[in-house]
Write a protein that holds these residues in place. Structure first.
Motif, PDB file in Angstrom:
ATOM      1  N   VAL B  99       0.817  -1.202   0.000  1.00  0.00           N
ATOM      2  CA  VAL B  99       0.000   0.000   0.000  1.00  0.00           C
ATOM      3  C   VAL B  99       0.858   1.261   0.000  1.00  0.00           C
ATOM      4  O   VAL B  99       0.672   2.174  -0.789  1.00  0.00           O
ATOM      5  N   GLU B 102       2.409   2.272  -3.164  1.00  0.00           N
ATOM      6  CA  GLU B 102       1.464   2.835  -4.117  1.00  0.00           C
ATOM      7  C   GLU B 102       1.179   4.304  -3.795  1.00  0.00           C
ATOM      8  O   GLU B 102       1.133   5.142  -4.682  1.00  0.00           O
ATOM      9  N   ALA B 167       6.161  -9.911  -6.042  1.00  0.00           N
ATOM     10  CA  ALA B 167       5.213  -8.827  -6.301  1.00  0.00           C
ATOM     11  C   ALA B 167       5.836  -7.479  -5.952  1.00  0.00           C
ATOM     12  O   ALA B 167       5.843  -6.544  -6.760  1.00  0.00           O
ATOM     13  N   ASN B 170       8.626  -6.475  -8.482  1.00  0.00           N
ATOM     14  CA  ASN B 170       8.097  -6.057  -9.775  1.00  0.00           C
ATOM     15  C   ASN B 170       7.335  -4.737  -9.658  1.00  0.00           C
ATOM     16  O   ASN B 170       7.329  -3.927 -10.584  1.00  0.00           O
ATOM     17  N   SER B 174       7.990  -1.360 -11.678  1.00  0.00           N
ATOM     18  CA  SER B 174       6.965  -0.641 -12.438  1.00  0.00           C
ATOM     19  C   SER B 174       6.879   0.815 -12.001  1.00  0.00           C
ATOM     20  O   SER B 174       6.431   1.671 -12.744  1.00  0.00           O
TER      21      SER B 174
ATOM     22  N   PRO C  90     -18.896   5.551  -7.906  1.00  0.00           N
ATOM     23  CA  PRO C  90     -19.151   4.673  -6.768  1.00  0.00           C
ATOM     24  C   PRO C  90     -17.979   4.739  -5.802  1.00  0.00           C
ATOM     25  O   PRO C  90     -16.838   4.962  -6.217  1.00  0.00           O
ATOM     26  N   SER C  91     -18.268   4.549  -4.520  1.00  0.00           N
ATOM     27  CA  SER C  91     -17.204   4.797  -3.550  1.00  0.00           C
ATOM     28  C   SER C  91     -16.359   3.571  -3.256  1.00  0.00           C
ATOM     29  O   SER C  91     -15.210   3.688  -2.864  1.00  0.00           O
ATOM     30  N   ARG C 109     -17.062  11.114  -3.019  1.00  0.00           N
ATOM     31  CA  ARG C 109     -17.185  10.366  -4.259  1.00  0.00           C
ATOM     32  C   ARG C 109     -18.522  10.554  -4.969  1.00  0.00           C
ATOM     33  O   ARG C 109     -18.591  10.627  -6.176  1.00  0.00           O
TER      34      ARG C 109
ATOM     35  N   SER D  91     -14.723  -0.622  -8.115  1.00  0.00           N
ATOM     36  CA  SER D  91     -13.531  -0.583  -7.275  1.00  0.00           C
ATOM     37  C   SER D  91     -13.266   0.782  -6.670  1.00  0.00           C
ATOM     38  O   SER D  91     -12.637   0.895  -5.638  1.00  0.00           O
ATOM     39  N   GLY D  92     -13.733   1.825  -7.323  1.00  0.00           N
ATOM     40  CA  GLY D  92     -13.406   3.152  -6.796  1.00  0.00           C
ATOM     41  C   GLY D  92     -11.920   3.436  -6.787  1.00  0.00           C
ATOM     42  O   GLY D  92     -11.463   4.335  -6.104  1.00  0.00           O
ATOM     43  N   ASN D  93     -11.156   2.662  -7.521  1.00  0.00           N
ATOM     44  CA  ASN D  93      -9.700   2.830  -7.565  1.00  0.00           C
ATOM     45  C   ASN D  93      -9.204   2.616  -8.982  1.00  0.00           C
ATOM     46  O   ASN D  93      -9.874   2.002  -9.782  1.00  0.00           O
ATOM     47  N   ASN D  96      -5.378  -0.865 -11.726  1.00  0.00           N
ATOM     48  CA  ASN D  96      -4.376  -1.842 -11.317  1.00  0.00           C
ATOM     49  C   ASN D  96      -3.896  -1.612  -9.885  1.00  0.00           C
ATOM     50  O   ASN D  96      -2.750  -1.818  -9.549  1.00  0.00           O
ATOM     51  N   SER D  97      -4.815  -1.183  -9.045  1.00  0.00           N
ATOM     52  CA  SER D  97      -4.479  -0.915  -7.655  1.00  0.00           C
ATOM     53  C   SER D  97      -4.179  -2.199  -6.878  1.00  0.00           C
ATOM     54  O   SER D  97      -4.887  -3.186  -6.967  1.00  0.00           O
ATOM     55  N   LEU D  98      -3.102  -2.160  -6.113  1.00  0.00           N
ATOM     56  CA  LEU D  98      -2.794  -3.292  -5.246  1.00  0.00           C
ATOM     57  C   LEU D  98      -3.364  -3.093  -3.842  1.00  0.00           C
ATOM     58  O   LEU D  98      -3.513  -4.037  -3.079  1.00  0.00           O
ATOM     59  N   VAL D  99      -3.664  -1.854  -3.530  1.00  0.00           N
ATOM     60  CA  VAL D  99      -4.141  -1.541  -2.180  1.00  0.00           C
ATOM     61  C   VAL D  99      -5.360  -2.358  -1.803  1.00  0.00           C
ATOM     62  O   VAL D  99      -5.437  -2.971  -0.749  1.00  0.00           O
ATOM     63  N   GLN D 100      -6.330  -2.350  -2.719  1.00  0.00           N
ATOM     64  CA  GLN D 100      -7.583  -3.007  -2.407  1.00  0.00           C
ATOM     65  C   GLN D 100      -7.381  -4.494  -2.116  1.00  0.00           C
ATOM     66  O   GLN D 100      -7.991  -5.046  -1.215  1.00  0.00           O
ATOM     67  N   GLU D 102      -4.812  -5.867  -0.838  1.00  0.00           N
ATOM     68  CA  GLU D 102      -4.220  -6.012   0.487  1.00  0.00           C
ATOM     69  C   GLU D 102      -5.289  -5.883   1.567  1.00  0.00           C
ATOM     70  O   GLU D 102      -5.316  -6.655   2.515  1.00  0.00           O
ATOM     71  N   ASP D 103      -6.177  -4.905   1.375  1.00  0.00           N
ATOM     72  CA  ASP D 103      -7.225  -4.704   2.374  1.00  0.00           C
ATOM     73  C   ASP D 103      -8.271  -5.811   2.348  1.00  0.00           C
ATOM     74  O   ASP D 103      -8.961  -6.030   3.324  1.00  0.00           O
ATOM     75  N   GLU D 104      -8.429  -6.449   1.212  1.00  0.00           N
ATOM     76  CA  GLU D 104      -9.552  -7.379   1.086  1.00  0.00           C
ATOM     77  C   GLU D 104      -9.118  -8.812   0.803  1.00  0.00           C
ATOM     78  O   GLU D 104      -9.794  -9.560   0.086  1.00  0.00           O
ATOM     79  N   ARG D 109     -12.042  -6.700  -6.499  1.00  0.00           N
ATOM     80  CA  ARG D 109     -13.378  -6.135  -6.443  1.00  0.00           C
ATOM     81  C   ARG D 109     -14.301  -6.609  -7.557  1.00  0.00           C
ATOM     82  O   ARG D 109     -15.475  -6.826  -7.346  1.00  0.00           O
ATOM     83  N   ARG D 164       3.975  -4.343 -13.359  1.00  0.00           N
ATOM     84  CA  ARG D 164       2.902  -4.153 -12.397  1.00  0.00           C
ATOM     85  C   ARG D 164       1.920  -5.330 -12.429  1.00  0.00           C
ATOM     86  O   ARG D 164       1.427  -5.768 -11.399  1.00  0.00           O
ATOM     87  N   ALA D 167       3.503  -8.052 -10.665  1.00  0.00           N
ATOM     88  CA  ALA D 167       3.327  -7.802  -9.228  1.00  0.00           C
ATOM     89  C   ALA D 167       1.935  -8.255  -8.780  1.00  0.00           C
ATOM     90  O   ALA D 167       1.784  -9.017  -7.822  1.00  0.00           O
ATOM     91  N   TYR D 171       1.097 -11.248  -6.293  1.00  0.00           N
ATOM     92  CA  TYR D 171       0.432 -10.872  -5.059  1.00  0.00           C
ATOM     93  C   TYR D 171      -0.822 -11.717  -4.839  1.00  0.00           C
ATOM     94  O   TYR D 171      -1.077 -12.211  -3.724  1.00  0.00           O
TER      95      TYR D 171
END
Lengths: 305, 305, 305, 305
Positions: B99, B102, B167, B170, B174, C90-91, C109, D91-93, D96-100, D102-104, D109, D164, D167, D171
């Motif tokens: 996170v 990013e 991950a 890479n 990126s 969407p959020s 959002r 996704s609201g992101n 190619n977000s990795l954050v989501q 990690e959180d989920e 999504r 990416r 990654a 991940y």
């Protein structure tokens, strides 16, 4: 001591002769009015030797530096039970981040970010009938009974525009980490941040954290050694918001900054030192304060690590 | 020294007599095979006094402790330029979080989380033709030429299931913070983490960070004082992942842990001490190692703060 | 029509005969008091055919459903300028997340999450001298002049414990996306959420969004076609918090839910339909409401996609 | 039909006469070589009426549009079981977000962001011995057996710099949401994204999602109605990354864009339409494609809502 005096003078003159960068905090009129070129340093050794230079006797708004004092008072009486409500980890985030609270169920990372300091205020409010008087008495007891007072104009001014802290405080309440009403906690919090002290007041007052077995004039111990050690450890890892690592890296001392331009730092078993210069770097810490302290520990070879 | 010896023995026996908690890292077979009850301590004072107890001569996988060694080597040659590519702030996040990368454009928070250590490996790969040999030579130079080697089984095993580090690596590529190919950087990284040393090796090897003007057997300075100070500062604020604040708070020393159950800690101008016990607490740090060191600094009153 | 009536009756009986799951919102006493077994449905076709079953004439707290009404009123007068202050995406986060605001500089959002609805309230407060009267008049104008009123007990009760919304609102203020004082915006917001309507009221009221060229009894157009289309699009992608995708996927209609157990949904150019059943699933949407509507669009083959 | 033809021609000419903004995707040479002024549109009604204009017969790299095809194939055979491994929420992101992840816990999504599409590829790899052939056969079956092929240069080129996605894929593996080896899944993923089709190919191919009871030339149903509805619902809420809400708001159709400049959109029970113009807006969607479709649904009054 002479050489320290001499060195402080040299570094002070050096830095004074160079360009002063950064901006004075101006989110409330009272802070914006301060002359940006004020510059003071005061040093107190654990043997009681002292040296001040520049505006070291002028009182200024110590702001977040006060968080260490309220933390010390709360820790003294509450003990380790308080760590259920606030952590001791560096935050890795700006001082007033709400994100972390959301991710971590309302437990602020540490007592020196705003959210954590608000929880500390809540603890004091629950414990004492007159928390403000207790805090002032505590400060007097470590400060040779010098006059220390808060500034109601500053407190009210902060409150009138402190929407983010209102948000933080209500958020803590919604996450069940506040016992008192947000309104009351904020009143105490803003008052605490409006405390005014000089560099001299500060370096004297923080000596109780620098000495392993500190006794005040009346011979009373302020904080047991282990607790003092731990307050210092928290300052070391968390005292400068998201510049805490940088401060440890460059200066190498436990310390705490305030948005009024003050910084207190201390070398365990050696000295405490306070610097004041209102222009802030982009992380919100005194530009000259940071530079002075980096020079000082480097030239006295007193980088703690 | 006698009293320190005595004290170490007492604490060792105390802790050994109590329940041993936590789980051995078992994500690769080579680590899982280790006897969870191994327990060793080795202490080296800056005057050269030494004392070991338990399994202090058994080599184990030092894992992340190696990150301090590669950091020291990189900092020695690369200097402050390296801080453009990796920060010095505590992360406030688990050691392998993506996170933060990013959010912060590929600059890892510090060189002791995985992402930062990967960048350090990349720096060494770019600088040296034979980075692994350089690293081993560096370790030999601080370690009295004792045999230190890596474990190819461990390295390959980690690589075969190290998807998250693949991950991370890479992802860094990126985000333009890797000069070499991810594949090559990872090979070096996994090999470095597979280094095997004993507590005795470790406490001797880290003495160069504890002494302000350390010289090795050949009389050579390993790292200038200021750089050594700063490596220590980074260990202080970032050495224990999201338990770094807790370690500063309880133990009060700069240190670094590894998932193999080792911990190195040091008191500037006094000593370095290594503990090994494979069972890990929930944050991934040696359960007995943490407890031992807390007792040790508390009873020797050598909490740095 | 007969067949729709018949079908609604069948599905209603089916679902009523099955176990009713989930919990009634109980964060304020007024909501907790509602009988969890209440269950009503009301359908209105764009030709004016109507059919209700169960508790379709009982008024309940429409809560967040009101956000679509205030949004429609604001959009009518403010036009596309309002999208500078609130997005249409969407959020992907729970309805009252503060994280997103922090990451995105105070622009919520979309207008159906709490932060966005608070900004919409602020827009109405700035535009109208008597925003509450305007909103009530607006609702009357789309609702055949039936009595629609708010519940002061509910509003006050929500306000007294609505710390998170107080936090959100002050946070928006601190991020410069609120023109009025947080206190005033919140008063209006909580009052709006306390509106009480029956399923019949709701399905009639929302017909103006289902018909491309809707005229009310006085022959007045409520919202130009394009604006109505866009309000529907927002409901489609954002109407059910972090279950919006699921609702689109299963039910396939634009709609909006409220924590009081109500759901409004509409099929452009065909019908609007309101369901009320107080037990909520874990995402905070009516358990039976979701199930009824999934059955309904599946068996009428009116999944919009 | 004549009027639709006429309208498409008018809008096409309008937009062609105006400035063309944005940049062509240039992260791989093969995409960067495309003439940025190419512009084609092809419309197919469910009755089989067709109309094309500009470069509607030129094949281009459909990139992410292919994700809808692989999703349809996977959903056809895997059914609702697949939703355990990938969600249906916007996704609201960024795509190619990795954050989501990690959180989920590694559940992407939705199947139209990269992480989700990678999981869909993994599903196909596990299910079919020759997943690529299956995908090509599937496309042929909906596309009147026209030649559809992938571009090995593009696939290899993407792979060589797709750090990416490497990654993301590793991940997902580390989070236990990948059955096959990352290497193999990525090969298939990059090949799929290199598919080349013309606007004509696309609008014909996607007709199976626009018709409630679509049969191909051989009279075979491609996807049961309910599944087709749901794929469309996913496109509606998730088809345009963090501009999905905006596309629903302005254009009002389910659709999907690709970084090659293509967009497919469809109006259930009416038509499917493909646009191609390589210049991308800042969100990564075709600048002219977005503008064309907004004009088109607005002037045909076929905004779905």
């Amino acid at each position: 001591m002479d050489s320290v005096e001499q060195l402080i003078k040299e570094i002070y003159d050096d830095i004074k002769s160079q360009e002063n960068k950064g901006a004075v905090a101006d989110y409330i009129p009272e802070l914006a009015k301060v002359d940006p070129e004020r510059f003071g340093v005061h040093y107190t050794s654990i043997e009681g030797n002292e040296f001040g230079i520049g505006d070291y006797q002028t009182k200024f708004s110590i702001q977040s530096i006060a968080k260490v004092l309220s933390l010390s008072l709360a820790y003294k009486y509450e003990g380790d039970a308080m760590w259920d409500r606030v952590g001791v980890e560096p935050s890795g985030n700006p001082y007033n981040s709400l994100v972390q609270l959301e991710d971590e169920n309302g437990i602020p990372r540490n007592p020196l970010i705003n959210a954590g300091a608000i929880v500390v205020c809540d603890i004091l409010l629950s414990r004492f009938e007159h928390p403000l008087r207790e805090l002032l008495d505590f400060i007097k007891s470590i400060c040779d009974h010098e006059e220390v007072d808060y500034n109601l104009f500053v407190a009210r001014s902060e409150k009138s525009i402190g929407y983010r802290n209102v948000a933080l405080c209500n958020y803590l309440k919604s996450l069940d980490n506040l016992e008192n009403e947000p309104e009351d906690v904020l009143d105490f919090y803003f008052t605490m941040c409006s405390l005014e002290m000089s560099c001299q007041n500060l370096s004297r007052a923080f000596l109780f954290l620098a000495c392993d077995d500190f006794r005040n004039r009346e011979g009373k111990q302020i904080l047991p050694i282990m607790k003092a050690n731990r307050v210092n450890a928290i300052m070391q890892t968390c005292g400068f918001y998201d510049e805490s690592g940088e401060f440890s890296f460059r200066v190498g001392l436990p310390g705490k900054s305030g948005v009024g331009g003050g910084i207190i730092a201390l070398h365990p078993e050696k000295y405490s030192i306070a610097v004041w210069s209102p222009r802030l770097n982009e992380k919100g810490n005194s530009y000259r304060g940071m530079r002075f302290l980096e020079e000082f520990t480097s030239r006295t070879n007193s980088h703690l690590f």
